[in-house]
Design a protein around this motif. Structure first.
Motif, PDB file in Angstrom:
ATOM      1  N   LYS A  57      54.167  10.683  62.333  1.00  0.00           N
ATOM      2  CA  LYS A  57      53.651  10.516  63.694  1.00  0.00           C
ATOM      3  C   LYS A  57      52.695   9.323  63.713  1.00  0.00           C
ATOM      4  CE  LYS A  57      51.679  12.713  67.558  1.00  0.00           C
ATOM      5  NZ  LYS A  57      51.839  13.819  68.461  1.00  0.00           N
ATOM      6  N   THR A  58      52.816   8.511  64.763  1.00  0.00           N
ATOM      7  CA  THR A  58      51.895   7.376  64.946  1.00  0.00           C
ATOM      8  C   THR A  58      51.232   7.523  66.293  1.00  0.00           C
ATOM      9  OG1 THR A  58      53.701   6.088  65.837  1.00  0.00           O
ATOM     10  CG2 THR A  58      53.220   5.794  63.490  1.00  0.00           C
ATOM     11  N   PHE A  59      50.218   6.658  66.510  1.00  0.00           N
ATOM     12  CA  PHE A  59      49.398   6.837  67.720  1.00  0.00           C
ATOM     13  C   PHE A  59      49.311   5.517  68.459  1.00  0.00           C
ATOM     14  CE2 PHE A  59      48.289   9.748  64.431  1.00  0.00           C
ATOM     15  CZ  PHE A  59      48.182  10.977  65.072  1.00  0.00           C
ATOM     16  N   LYS A 117      38.898   1.603  68.871  1.00  0.00           N
ATOM     17  CA  LYS A 117      38.539   0.974  67.602  1.00  0.00           C
ATOM     18  C   LYS A 117      37.590   1.827  66.798  1.00  0.00           C
ATOM     19  CE  LYS A 117      40.846  -2.629  68.908  1.00  0.00           C
ATOM     20  NZ  LYS A 117      42.260  -2.654  68.497  1.00  0.00           N
ATOM     21  N   THR A 118      36.894   2.655  67.481  1.00  0.00           N
ATOM     22  CA  THR A 118      35.913   3.497  66.799  1.00  0.00           C
ATOM     23  C   THR A 118      36.606   4.717  66.210  1.00  0.00           C
ATOM     24  OG1 THR A 118      35.523   4.574  68.893  1.00  0.00           O
ATOM     25  CG2 THR A 118      33.972   2.824  68.256  1.00  0.00           C
ATOM     26  N   PRO A 119      35.941   5.367  65.238  1.00  0.00           N
ATOM     27  CA  PRO A 119      36.584   6.517  64.596  1.00  0.00           C
ATOM     28  C   PRO A 119      36.828   7.645  65.598  1.00  0.00           C
ATOM     29  CG  PRO A 119      34.707   5.774  63.317  1.00  0.00           C
ATOM     30  CD  PRO A 119      34.637   5.046  64.630  1.00  0.00           C
ATOM     31  N   VAL A 120      37.979   8.244  65.442  1.00  0.00           N
ATOM     32  CA  VAL A 120      38.340   9.394  66.290  1.00  0.00           C
ATOM     33  C   VAL A 120      38.853  10.525  65.411  1.00  0.00           C
ATOM     34  CG1 VAL A 120      38.946   8.024  68.332  1.00  0.00           C
ATOM     35  CG2 VAL A 120      40.672   8.509  66.605  1.00  0.00           C
ATOM     36  N   ASN A 121      38.932  11.682  66.024  1.00  0.00           N
ATOM     37  CA  ASN A 121      39.570  12.832  65.356  1.00  0.00           C
ATOM     38  C   ASN A 121      40.977  12.986  65.932  1.00  0.00           C
ATOM     39  OD1 ASN A 121      37.164  13.330  64.058  1.00  0.00           O
ATOM     40  ND2 ASN A 121      36.501  14.840  65.593  1.00  0.00           N
ATOM     41  N   GLN A 122      41.890  13.324  65.098  1.00  0.00           N
ATOM     42  CA  GLN A 122      43.250  13.591  65.585  1.00  0.00           C
ATOM     43  C   GLN A 122      43.735  14.925  65.012  1.00  0.00           C
ATOM     44  OE1 GLN A 122      45.172  12.331  67.764  1.00  0.00           O
ATOM     45  NE2 GLN A 122      44.100  10.438  68.260  1.00  0.00           N
ATOM     46  N   SER A 123      44.508  15.615  65.817  1.00  0.00           N
ATOM     47  CA  SER A 123      45.060  16.915  65.364  1.00  0.00           C
ATOM     48  C   SER A 123      46.542  17.006  65.720  1.00  0.00           C
ATOM     49  CB  SER A 123      44.316  18.070  66.035  1.00  0.00           C
ATOM     50  OG  SER A 123      42.964  18.015  65.687  1.00  0.00           O
ATOM     51  N   PRO A 124      47.322  16.190  65.078  1.00  0.00           N
ATOM     52  CA  PRO A 124      48.760  16.298  65.355  1.00  0.00           C
ATOM     53  C   PRO A 124      49.304  17.636  64.815  1.00  0.00           C
ATOM     54  CG  PRO A 124      48.401  14.853  63.495  1.00  0.00           C
ATOM     55  CD  PRO A 124      47.033  15.206  64.017  1.00  0.00           C
ATOM     56  N   THR A 125      50.413  18.080  65.451  1.00  0.00           N
ATOM     57  CA  THR A 125      50.990  19.375  65.024  1.00  0.00           C
ATOM     58  C   THR A 125      52.460  19.198  64.660  1.00  0.00           C
ATOM     59  OG1 THR A 125      51.566  19.929  67.276  1.00  0.00           O
ATOM     60  CG2 THR A 125      49.461  20.774  66.463  1.00  0.00           C
ATOM     61  N   LEU A 126      52.925  20.142  63.888  1.00  0.00           N
ATOM     62  CA  LEU A 126      54.336  20.169  63.472  1.00  0.00           C
ATOM     63  C   LEU A 126      54.880  21.565  63.794  1.00  0.00           C
ATOM     64  CD1 LEU A 126      56.701  18.864  61.821  1.00  0.00           C
ATOM     65  CD2 LEU A 126      55.762  20.070  59.831  1.00  0.00           C
ATOM     66  N   GLN A 127      56.009  21.562  64.480  1.00  0.00           N
ATOM     67  CA  GLN A 127      56.649  22.856  64.802  1.00  0.00           C
ATOM     68  C   GLN A 127      57.527  23.266  63.623  1.00  0.00           C
ATOM     69  OE1 GLN A 127      56.297  24.533  67.702  1.00  0.00           O
ATOM     70  NE2 GLN A 127      54.901  22.986  68.540  1.00  0.00           N
TER      71      GLN A 127
END
Ligand code: NAG
Ligand code: NAG
Ligand code: NAG
Length: 644
Positions: free
Chosen positions: A156-158, A163-173
């Motif tokens: 998965k890409t975004f 530019k600043t740090p972020v949190n990501q919570s990708p999911t997988l079914q």
């Protein structure tokens, strides 16, 4: 529109020239820097200028000479900064070049978890795995890769340009299968920063998440089993599942342990309960236990009522269900029918023929058993009787009598059939239904008979059958026999007793009076003295004139009296006369012969003699030889009398 595109292309070329071949250039031309790391960039020119410097967010610039200035930062922390180097030409014209800088930060933490669920997953269920990526920048370079074991399952890409740090919570079914039990899922957060970035690209991988897949239980088992009694049996059943299932057998809600020796009481439905985790699966197994018939039930000796349909029942407990066979003398009104586990023998309209032994045999492939019972038909005797109509006592020759056959039946019947037999010969068939008497249960049929003396004894038989319904079989009801002895009047044998009987004086004579009659006639004579009677024969002891006259023989029985009159006549007996005459002739011949001889002798020796007085009686000799016409029967009669 077209002009706009051309203008842009032109501007792009101009920009390239300015960077690469312009009067300002950067070394390094661009940079990828980890957040907080140091950086140093030289900005150079080859033209004289009034001023050359950096516009920068942090750090400091240091002029090396008029044509080179270095921007140095010890800890680059300014996110999204766009520093540039600028120069003021001697003609005050300004020129600048931007320094492309990517500041990145690898995630502080990458962790993997199941969303909204903990513990084992169930096969086939839908689950979501979530990869928590904390504080990563810039997210547009982030690629999240999902692995199951070592196999890449998803990426998965975004598109976010933050530019600043972020949190990501990708999911997988995921929808796990039993093969996924124990699989390790991982997610990897990787920053693909291009050729200027660090190689290999920096990445952080989560701790593996091991999933436990619960499945089943899947029960593999027959649903029907057939056994022989006494067999030791273990069901061939298995169950697959995670966690490993527990199998328990129940019958009638009571626990059962196998192996088990099976008998007929163990037959039935068994429930296999398989428990895996909290899943319970029940499986039903029907166990059939086969055994031979060991007893015959319901079949007992029976007394049935005449004419009332009845039945025998034969049943036996056996598996598989037994087949039934009946054995009995064939009868038209008996039929059998098999029902559910029983066999019925129907006696439609029981009559005397149904009295007897009936055997039922129950058999299956494991064995057989028989039972015999006797059936008695109540009141089946005297259902058929013969009577003589309007007459009692003996039957007389040549008269007509009516025999009546009475049949007692049980209504309703369609038809009563009567067959008459004389001896062994069938003489009449009739349906008796039209001669039904007022007594509604009695039918009758008449037969007119007459007899003569040629057959003194006759046996009659009346046989009755009923047809219960139209077209049905004829059912024997019974039969009756009547023996008839015909009575007939005496007839005296006239050959033996002629009307005229001559007798010889002094001789005995017997008059034979024989009479044919039934009952045997008694013979009596009206007789004269000097006779005796013996067994119907009258004997004249020594015929005299007294015996001449009328004799009457009376033969009588209960039917009639018959009389025969005999005339006895006297005949002289010439036999002594003839004998005397013959003797006389012999004497005379002898005398004549002697005389002739002596004359001849004298003639030859002493002289001749002459014969005198010898005169034959020719007439008497003729009588003796020929007699009269009546003399011969006289002789015969005499001889007969002597012989008799
Ligand atoms: C910048 O220039 C100085 C002096 O010429 C040199 O020592 C330094 O290595 C240069 N730095 C870079 C990043 O090229
Ligand atoms: C009576 O009927 C039987 C058959 O029904 C037949 O064989 C027989 O000849 C018949 N006898 C007379 C005398 O009619
Ligand atoms: C009468 O007697 C004679 C001589 O014995 C015999 O032949 C004949 O059959 C008898 N007749 C009858 C009717 O019995």
């Amino acid at each position: 529109m077209c002009e706009g595109i051309l203008l842009r292309i032109f501007l792009a070329f101009l920009y390239l020239y300015a960077n690469v071949a312009g009067t300002l250039w950067l070394d390094p031309p661009r940079a990828v820097v980890r957040h907080g790391d140091s950086l140093s960039v030289n900005c150079s020119t080859n033209v004289t200028n009034l001023m050359l410097d950096w516009e920068k967010p942090q750090g400091h610039s240091k002029k090396i000479d008029d044509e080179k200035v270095t921007w140095t930062v010890d800890h680059l922390t300014e996110w999204g900064t766009k520093p540039f180097c600028y120069m003021t030409h001697t003609d005050y014209r300004q020129e600048k070049i931007e320094f492309n800088i990517i500041i990145y930060k690898t995630p502080e933490r990458v962790s993997l978890a199941t969303v909204g669920h903990s513990g084992p997953v169930i096969e086939g269920g839908q689950y979501e795995l979530q990869c928590d990526i904390q504080s990563v920048a810039p997210v547009e370079f982030l690629t999240v890769s999902w692995f199951k074991g070592d196999t890449l399952v998803d990426t998965k890409t975004f598109n976010d340009t933050t530019k600043t740090p972020v949190n990501q919570s990708p999911t997988l079914q995921i929808s796990p299968s039993r093969a996924d039990d124990g699989a390790q899922y991982k997610c990897k957060a990787e920053l693909n920063l291009g050729p200027d970035g660090p190689q290999p690209p920096p990445s952080v991988t989560s701790d593996p998440l091991t999933i436990t897949v619960y499945y089943g239980p899947n029960v593999s088992c027959l649903s029907h089993v057939t056994l022989k009694e006494g067999e030791i049996f273990t069901p061939n059943c298995s169950a697959v599942g995670n966690p490993p299932p527990e199998m328990t057998w129940y019958k009638n809600e009571e626990r059962v342990d196998f192996p088990k020796q099976m008998d007929r009481t163990n037959a039935g439905e068994y429930i296999l309960t398989v428990i895996s985790s909290s899943t319970v699966v029940n499986h039903s197994l029907q166990i059939e236990v086969m055994y031979p018939p060991v007893s015959i039930l319901e079949l007992q000796n029976k007394l049935v009522d005449f004419g009332y349909d009845d039945s025998l029942e034969c049943s036996s407990d056996a598996r598989p269900h037994p087949q039934y066979r009946w054995k009995y003398d064939p009868m038209p009104n008996v039929r059998t029918e098999d029902g559910d586990g029983v066999s019925l023998l129907f006696i439609d309209y029981p009559t005397g023929i149904n009295t007897g032994t009936y055997t039922c045999t129950a058999s299956n492939e494991l064995g057989e058993i028989s039972r015999s019972v006797s059936v008695d038909v109540k009141d089946s005797q005297n259902r058929v009787t013969i009577e003589t109509v309007g007459h009692t006592g003996p039957m007389i020759e040549d008269r007509k009598y009516v025999l009546r056959c009475n049949i007692q039946c049980v209504t309703p019947v369609h038809q009563v059939k009567v067959s008459w037999y004389k001896g062994n010969e069938q003489v009449k068939n009739a349906s008796a239904d039209d001669t039904r008497t007022s007594d509604s249960n009695t039918w009758s049929h008449n037969l007119t008979v007459s007899h003569n003396r040629n057959k003194k004894e006759t046996q009659y038989k009346c046989k009755a059958e009923v047809m219960k319904t139209r077209g049905g079989p004829l059912i024997y009801v019974g039969e009756s026999e009547l023996n008839i002895t015909v009575h007939y009047k005496p007839v005296i044998n006239e050959t033996k007793l002629p009307s005229v009987v001559p007798v010889f004086r002094g001789y005995p004579e017997t008059l034979v009076c024989e009479a044919d009659g039934y009952p045997l006639p008694t013979i009596s004579w009206s007789y004269k003295p000097n006779t005796k009677v013996e067994e119907g024969h009258l004997t004249i002891v020594e015929a005299t004139n007294e015996n001449v006259g009328q004799y009457t023989c009376t033969a009588s029985n209960s039917v009639e009296t018959t009389v025969r009159t005999v005339k006895v006549t006297m005949k002289e007996d010439y036999l002594p006369l003839i004998a005397g005459f013959v003797a006389l002739v012999v004497v005379i011949i002898s005398v004549v012969f002697i005389i002739i001889y002596s004359i001849y002798y004298k003639n030859t020796k002493m002289g001749r003699y002459s014969v005198e007085g010898a005169k034959p009686n020719a007439q008497n000799g003729n009588v003796a030889q020929n007699g009269k016409d009546s003399s011969i029967p006289m002789k015969k009669l005499s001889q007969n009398s002597i012989c008799a």
